[in-house]
Structure formats: C-alpha cells, structure tokens
Motif scaffolding. Structure first.
Motif, short mmCIF file in Angstrom:
data_model
loop_
_atom_site.label_atom_id
_atom_site.label_comp_id
_atom_site.label_asym_id
_atom_site.label_seq_id
_atom_site.Cartn_x
_atom_site.Cartn_y
_atom_site.Cartn_z
N ASP A 95 0.84 -1.19 0.00
CA ASP A 95 0.00 0.00 0.00
C ASP A 95 0.88 1.25 0.00
OD1 ASP A 95 -2.35 -1.46 0.09
OD2 ASP A 95 -2.28 -1.61 2.28
N PRO A 96 0.67 2.17 -0.94
CA PRO A 96 1.50 3.39 -0.98
C PRO A 96 1.24 4.25 0.25
CG PRO A 96 -0.35 3.59 -2.49
CD PRO A 96 -0.37 2.18 -1.99
N PRO A 97 2.26 4.87 0.78
CA PRO A 97 2.07 5.72 1.96
C PRO A 97 1.26 6.96 1.63
CG PRO A 97 4.31 5.93 1.11
CD PRO A 97 3.67 4.82 0.34
N GLY A 98 0.51 7.43 2.60
CA GLY A 98 -0.27 8.66 2.42
C GLY A 98 0.31 9.81 3.22
N GLU A 99 1.20 9.50 4.15
CA GLU A 99 1.81 10.54 4.98
C GLU A 99 3.28 10.69 4.59
OE1 GLU A 99 -0.16 12.26 7.04
OE2 GLU A 99 -1.80 10.97 6.29
N TRP A 100 3.69 11.93 4.35
CA TRP A 100 5.04 12.19 3.86
C TRP A 100 5.71 13.31 4.66
CZ3 TRP A 100 6.87 9.30 -0.29
CH2 TRP A 100 5.91 8.55 -0.98
N GLN A 101 7.03 13.22 4.71
CA GLN A 101 7.79 14.35 5.24
C GLN A 101 8.60 14.93 4.08
OE1 GLN A 101 11.74 14.45 7.37
NE2 GLN A 101 10.40 14.56 9.17
N VAL A 102 8.46 16.25 3.89
CA VAL A 102 9.15 16.93 2.80
C VAL A 102 10.10 17.97 3.38
CG1 VAL A 102 8.89 18.35 0.74
CG2 VAL A 102 7.20 16.58 1.25
N LYS A 103 11.37 17.86 3.01
CA LYS A 103 12.38 18.80 3.49
C LYS A 103 12.91 19.61 2.31
CE LYS A 103 16.68 18.99 6.22
NZ LYS A 103 17.47 19.83 5.30
N ILE A 104 12.78 20.95 2.41
CA ILE A 104 13.31 21.86 1.39
C ILE A 104 14.21 22.86 2.12
CG2 ILE A 104 12.78 23.45 -0.47
CD1 ILE A 104 9.97 22.31 -0.58
N GLY A 105 15.51 22.70 1.99
CA GLY A 105 16.42 23.53 2.75
C GLY A 105 16.26 23.25 4.24
N ASP A 106 16.00 24.30 5.01
CA ASP A 106 15.79 24.13 6.45
C ASP A 106 14.32 23.92 6.79
OD1 ASP A 106 18.49 24.51 6.96
OD2 ASP A 106 18.28 26.70 7.06
N SER A 107 13.47 23.96 5.78
CA SER A 107 12.03 23.82 6.01
C SER A 107 11.62 22.34 5.96
CB SER A 107 11.25 24.61 4.96
OG SER A 107 9.87 24.33 5.02
N ILE A 108 11.01 21.85 7.02
CA ILE A 108 10.50 20.48 7.07
C ILE A 108 8.99 20.54 7.27
CG2 ILE A 108 10.54 18.29 8.32
CD1 ILE A 108 13.41 18.84 9.08
N GLN A 109 8.25 19.90 6.37
CA GLN A 109 6.80 19.98 6.42
C GLN A 109 6.19 18.57 6.31
OE1 GLN A 109 5.25 23.69 4.30
NE2 GLN A 109 7.19 23.40 3.25
N HIS A 110 5.09 18.40 7.01
CA HIS A 110 4.36 17.14 6.96
C HIS A 110 3.22 17.27 5.95
CE1 HIS A 110 2.73 13.33 8.42
NE2 HIS A 110 1.53 13.90 8.28
N VAL A 111 3.19 16.33 5.00
CA VAL A 111 2.20 16.40 3.93
C VAL A 111 1.37 15.13 3.92
CG1 VAL A 111 1.80 16.77 1.46
CG2 VAL A 111 3.83 17.77 2.56
N SER A 112 0.06 15.33 3.86
CA SER A 112 -0.87 14.20 3.78
C SER A 112 -1.50 14.19 2.40
CB SER A 112 -1.96 14.34 4.86
OG SER A 112 -2.90 13.30 4.75
N VAL A 113 -1.40 13.03 1.72
CA VAL A 113 -1.95 12.87 0.37
C VAL A 113 -3.02 11.79 0.41
CG1 VAL A 113 -1.45 12.33 -2.04
CG2 VAL A 113 0.27 13.52 -0.66
#
Length: 669
Positions: free
Chosen positions: A503-521
């Motif tokens: 099953d593909p994950p629906g919760e992701w952590q995205v890091k752009i530079g110093d910014s870390i964000q939690h993304v739900s798809v």
C-alpha cells in the motif's frame, strides 16, 4: 525586390533574417563553419555554403569567403546580422566592387561611427551631448593613469573598436587603471583587431538608453522610440525593454531628435542605434550623453518591433533595395510594453562563468520562430538558433536564445517572462534562466528604479537563487509529495504484478532547505502541516515538467527524480527536495553528512579556456585577492584571484595552455 540574399552570420540572428526573407518571398543562402554544420539556421536556408574551420577568424570574419559564396550561389545582397563583419567598412567596399548589395548603412557612416574616438568628435560637431573624456592616443599605462587622474574617478576605459561588452573596464582608482588598461588593449586587439583605448568619465547612477533609428536612401530618417538596456553584467546587456520606465515624452523627443541629427550628419540609411548614457541622479532627465552609434541591427531589436509593429529586418531589406520608407515619424507609436531576456550559457551560481558543451535537452516555452513574427504566441516570442543535441562552442558568443514577451503593461510583460522562464527547459550546459526569473521578480526591477549597477549592487555576493516565500515552499511540498505518491503507486502496481501487496504511503515528510513539512496525500486532497492546499495537476513518473494549478495560480515546476526525492526548479531558484514516507523519515536524522573536500589550496580553472597570463611562479608568496592568472573564454578575459594567503608550491599549467574546467593551474602550500 531581391530574389536571393546571403546571411553572413550564424545562430539566432541568421534564423531571424531567414524568416523575414522567406515571408517576403526571397530565397536565402546560409554560410557556416565546421562547428555549425548541423545548426538550425543551415537547415532553414534554401542553400548553404561551407566557409571554413570553426574559429570565426578562419570563417565568418573572412570577407573573401563571403563574397565567393555570393558568387557561387548568385546572391544579390548580404545581410550581416550583428557582430562579425556587420560594421566593417572594408567588407562593404568589397561587396560594392563586386556589385553585391549590402543590407545595412553606407560605408561613410560605418567608418564615421565605427571608431568610437572619431564618432565622439562627430557627435559633438552635430550638437549631440557627449561624455567628458580623453579621445586622443594613449601612449602607455602611465599615460592612462595621468589621464584618469585629470578626468576624475571613476572612469571607463574602452577599446575604440569595441562592442558587445568586450574591451571595457571600470576604474575607481589608479590601481584599477594599472590592472585593467593592458587587459582592455588585449581584448580590443583579440576581438576587433584594434588595441586603441579611450577613457571617459563614468556617469554616476547611469541608465543605458538607446534610440532606434531607421532611414532610407532618400533622406528620410525616423526614430522608433527608445529601449532601456540598463541591466547589464560586465557591460554586457542582459535585460532590455521598450519603452523605458524612466523616459518621459519630452526626453524621448529630445533624444530622438539628437539621434536623427547625428544620423543625418553621416547620411545614414538602414537600421541603426544611437546609444546614450543617462544620469539617473538627474530628476529632470536632461543629463543624457552620446555613447556610440551601432551601425547595424541590435540584439534587442525585437522589443522595438513588439511595441511598434514594424519588422526592422524587412525595412532594412527594402531600404537596401532602394525603396522609400512608407512610414513617417507621426506613424510611430507605442503599443504596450515588451521585455527581452537573453538566455546565456553561463552559470550564475558559479560567478556567471561561461559554460560550454552539448545541449542534451532544449524545450523553450514556445517553439522558436512560431506564431506572429513580431509578438510570437500569446505575447511570448523565442528567437533561437539551437536544438537538442547541439553544442555551445568555445568559438562564439554564449547567447543561446532571446525570450521576448509583450503585454499591455510593464507588469504584464514581466509576469509573462516569469511564467515563460519557468517553462524553459535547458539541460547540458550551465545557464542563467533562474537568474533572469529572479530579476523579473525583484522589487527594484518592478519599480523601474534601475541603473547599470543593478546586478552588482543587488547581488554583491553572487547569485544563489531567488528568495522563496512560505507560500511557495508550501506549494512545492504539496507538489513533491504528490509526485512521491505517484512513484510509490507505480511501485505498488509492479509489486502487485509480482504477487506482493504494497500500500502506498499517504503521509510524507518533505524537506526543502531548512524547512521540514508534513504532507498528507489522500483521495480527499492534500494538506501541508494540516493546511489544505487546493492543488490540481497531473504527473507521470519521468515527466520533466509539472503544470500545477494551486487555487487561481498556475505554477510551472521543472522536476527530476533524485535518490531521496526530487530536484525542483521554479520561480528563479532550484530546490533539492527530500521526500520520504513519514514512517521512515525519522531515520534520516541518523544519516552522516558528507563534507566536501577543502580545495582552497588549489587554483582551479573555472571554465574551459585559454591561459593567457600567469602572474606567479613556484615559491612566490601570494595574498588573498591577489590576481594569479587570466583565463580567456568566449573572447572575454577572466582574472583568477587567490582565495587565501600562501606560498606557491607548484605550477601545473603554462601560459598558452588550453585548460578544461577544474584543471589545476597551481597549488599553494
């Protein structure tokens, strides 16, 4: 009308002339060197003649070969484009001896305006404002220092026959003159065969304004408004626009009338440009001075075409044939606003060093030479002369393409530039696309408060990408997670075929530079840190471009898969985006960071080029900032300086060597 013309040039300007000639029903002949054998302009022309090896001095600059090609093909006239032989009076004289028409101005005008020293004298006699300076013979460096001290700093040293930003040095003190005078002479000799130099006062807060001239052989001369070309780097124009946000109707009239007077003084016909320097410190706008007259078509001519609706190449051809201008000064208006950005093969992230090599992907926002000849497709025009698999050669100018946008207002033209640059795909060589986008977004550019010092003042420490807003980072995180989910879904389908369930994950952590964000798809939508993002887009693994609608905004993102996520590029910046399923993201903190090696003890060649000078030898002491070597690339000299104090341990290269990028020139202890 002429039945067949030859274009004595290459690249995008050759394509440009061929396109108009075809529109007029005129057959075309291209000439090409070894390096250009498979270039687009060769294919566009009706006929093509090989004229020699790749170096311009052995092909495009040899008048006899151009004339022989005319005789071989029966071409009745020659359009020179810009650069190469376009302002060489002896070439025009030889054409006339062989009864071949020159699509350009008369010999006398080229001679009068081609010498910057003599042209200033003529301009003064014609009642044109000129910059204070010394226009006599300069004996040596000591004499140059004496002259500069008399004029008062800052001063500009210029090669008398120079152009295109070559052979120019700005000096703020005696040290700068001593360091730059000989380099200016060398560049003038290498690029134009003339090492004479003149020195003039450098105008503070200068704006570079130029007036487009168009005249016929019957004494009619018009000015087609102005262009602002103040955004320059190393005196090379980067951004041009028409009209200027600084010029008032009163200034436009005064500048235009002086430009016409100068043109009339030399019996000018064809297209030409009178370049002026304007003091931005003068609120009246009356402090403008003559710089030079370019007796040819300018690189930036499309912005004038866009606001006037006049095809300048067509007018040049008609004038050369002897036709009278069908337009008058009263017919010249200003419709909307146009901006041109020059896409160069140079790397702004590495100090704008020239970049050469093969273009492995080239996909402009609109196909080159499509749509309306003047305004392109929906106000976006691309003038280019390259293709996938083509090569950016060390032998010629590094310009790859010109991106021209037109809008009803200046802001609309700039917004179209940003969107078009986002969609401009170019891989294989370093390029300045992100830098151009950053310029278009810069608050100072948008205000119109620009000078020729804009780039140096706003990017004193170099370019590291346009700043990204929180909104942009959030939107990129949503797009990255969406793309990550697409790759995971493809993996799921493969595993299902192998009899496994994943099953593909629906919760992701995205890091752009110093910014870390939690993304739900999920099927219900996308949230970034519990904030809904109204994202509508399509992405198939392997796509190189994503067009994402986020609310009412269109965001175009160039994207490439990496080991831990994606390399993304948009809005003038590149982003290394790490995209991990939330369940394993916590393990990323335990990864050991790879520290790059310290290379500061080496002097490395930053680009492919010729080592023209080496100032130190083994055992010499050097100080931080001291000039160590000079490398010439694409006809420009680049001074390489010491990054730290030290002693030269060994010298690995010799003057005259051709060096590859990152080749070691010397090592410090």
């Amino acid at each position: 009308m002429f039945k067949k013309i030859l274009i004595a040039n290459r690249g995008e300007i050759a394509c440009r002339v061929i396109r108009t000639a075809k529109k007029m029903g005129i057959a075309t002949v291209a000439v090409y060197s070894d390096a250009d054998a498979r270039a687009p302009f060769v294919k566009m022309a009706d006929e093509a003649v090989h004229i020699g090896p790749s170096p311009a001095a052995e092909s495009y600059l040899i008048a006899e070969k151009i004339i022989a090609a005319c005789k071989e093909t029966g071409a009745e006239a020659v359009h020179p484009g810009y650069g190469f032989l376009s302002e060489r009076a002896s070439f025009v004289e030889e054409l006339e001896k062989n009864n071949i028409a020159f699509i350009g101005p008369p010999v006398g005008a080229i001679q009068a305006m081609g010498d910057k020293i003599e042209s200033k004298k003529l301009a003064k006699e014609a009642g044109v404002n000129v910059v204070p300076g010394f226009v006599g013979e300069i004996k040596d460096t000591d004499h140059a220092v004496e002259i500069s001290n008399d004029i008062g700093y800052p001063v500009m040293m210029k090669a008398s026959a120079g152009g295109g930003g070559k052979g120019m040095r700005l000096a703020y003190d005696e040290k700068d003159v001593r360091e730059g005078f000989e380099a200016t002479k060398r560049e003038g000799l290498n690029s134009f065969g003339d090492d004479r130099v003149f020195i003039e006062k450098f105008i503070l807060n200068p704006r570079h304004i130029e007036i487009q001239i168009l005249g016929d052989k019957h004494g009619n001369i018009l000015y087609l408004n102005e262009r602002e070309c103040s955004i320059q780097r190393r005196h090379q124009k980067v951004v041009e626009e028409a009209p200027s946000p600084f010029v008032t109707p009163k200034m436009r009239k005064a500048m235009g009338e002086q430009a016409v007077a100068l043109s009339a003084a030399v019996d000018y016909h064809s297209a030409g440009t009178v370049e002026l320097i304007v003091s931005g410190a003068d609120p009246t706008g009356e402090s403008f001075y003559f710089l030079e007259m370019n007796t040819r078509l300018q690189v930036e001519h499309p912005v004038t075409e866009a606001i006037t609706g006049i095809d300048l190449v067509e007018q040049m051809i008609r004038v050369a044939y002897g036709e009278k201008l069908e337009i008058t000064q009263d017919d010249i208006g200003i419709d909307g606003w146009a901006i041109e950005n020059r896409v160069y093969a140079e790397d702004p992230y590495r100090g704008f060093l020239p970049s050469t090599g093969r273009i492995v992907r080239y996909d402009p926002p609109v196909p080159g030479w499509t749509g309306d000849p003047i305004r392109g497709v929906d106000g976006v025009r691309v003038d280019d002369g390259v293709m996938d698999g083509g090569e950016v050669s060390i032998f010629y100018d590094p310009m790859i393409a010109k991106l021209v946008t037109w809008g009803e207002t200046r802001d609309e033209a700039a917004d179209k530039q940003i969107a078009a640059l986002d969609a401009f795909e170019l891989e294989g060589v370093g390029h300045n696309i992100n830098f151009l986008s950053a310029l278009m977004q810069h608050p100072r550019f948008r205000s119109g408060e620009i000078t020729t010092g804009f780039i140096a003042e706003e990017y004193p420490d170099g370019f590291q990408g346009a700043p990204a807003s929180e909104d942009l980072l959030r939107n990129l995180a949503a797009i990255a997670a969406f793309a990550g989910a697409a790759h995971a879904d493809r993996a799921r389908r493969v595993d299902n075929q192998l009899g496994r369930r994943l099953d593909p994950p629906g919760e992701w952590q995205v890091k752009i530079g110093d910014s870390i964000q939690h993304v739900s798809v999920s099927e219900d939508g996308i949230t970034v840190d519990d904030q809904d993002v109204d994202l509508s887009t399509e992405y198939t693994p392997g796509d190189s471009l994503i067009e994402a609608n986020i609310g009412d905004e269109l965001l175009i993102v160039k994207i490439r898969k990496t080991t831990t996520g994606f390399a993304m590029n948009t809005r003038g910046a590149k982003f290394d985006v790490r995209v991990l399923p939330a369940s394993i993201a916590r393990h990323a903190t335990h990864m050991i960071e790879k520290i790059p090696p310290d290379l500061s003890k080496y002097l490395l060649c930053p680009m492919p080029g010729l080592l023209v000078a080496l100032h130190v030898g083994e055992g010499d002491k050097v100080e931080e900032g001291q000039p160590l070597a000079v490398v010439e690339a694409m006809k420009m000299e680049n001074i390489l300086r010491a990054e730290k104090n030290g002693v030269v341990k060994s010298v690995e290269a010799a003057q005259g060597d051709s060096l590859a990028v990152d080749a070691v020139i010397l090592e410090l202890e």
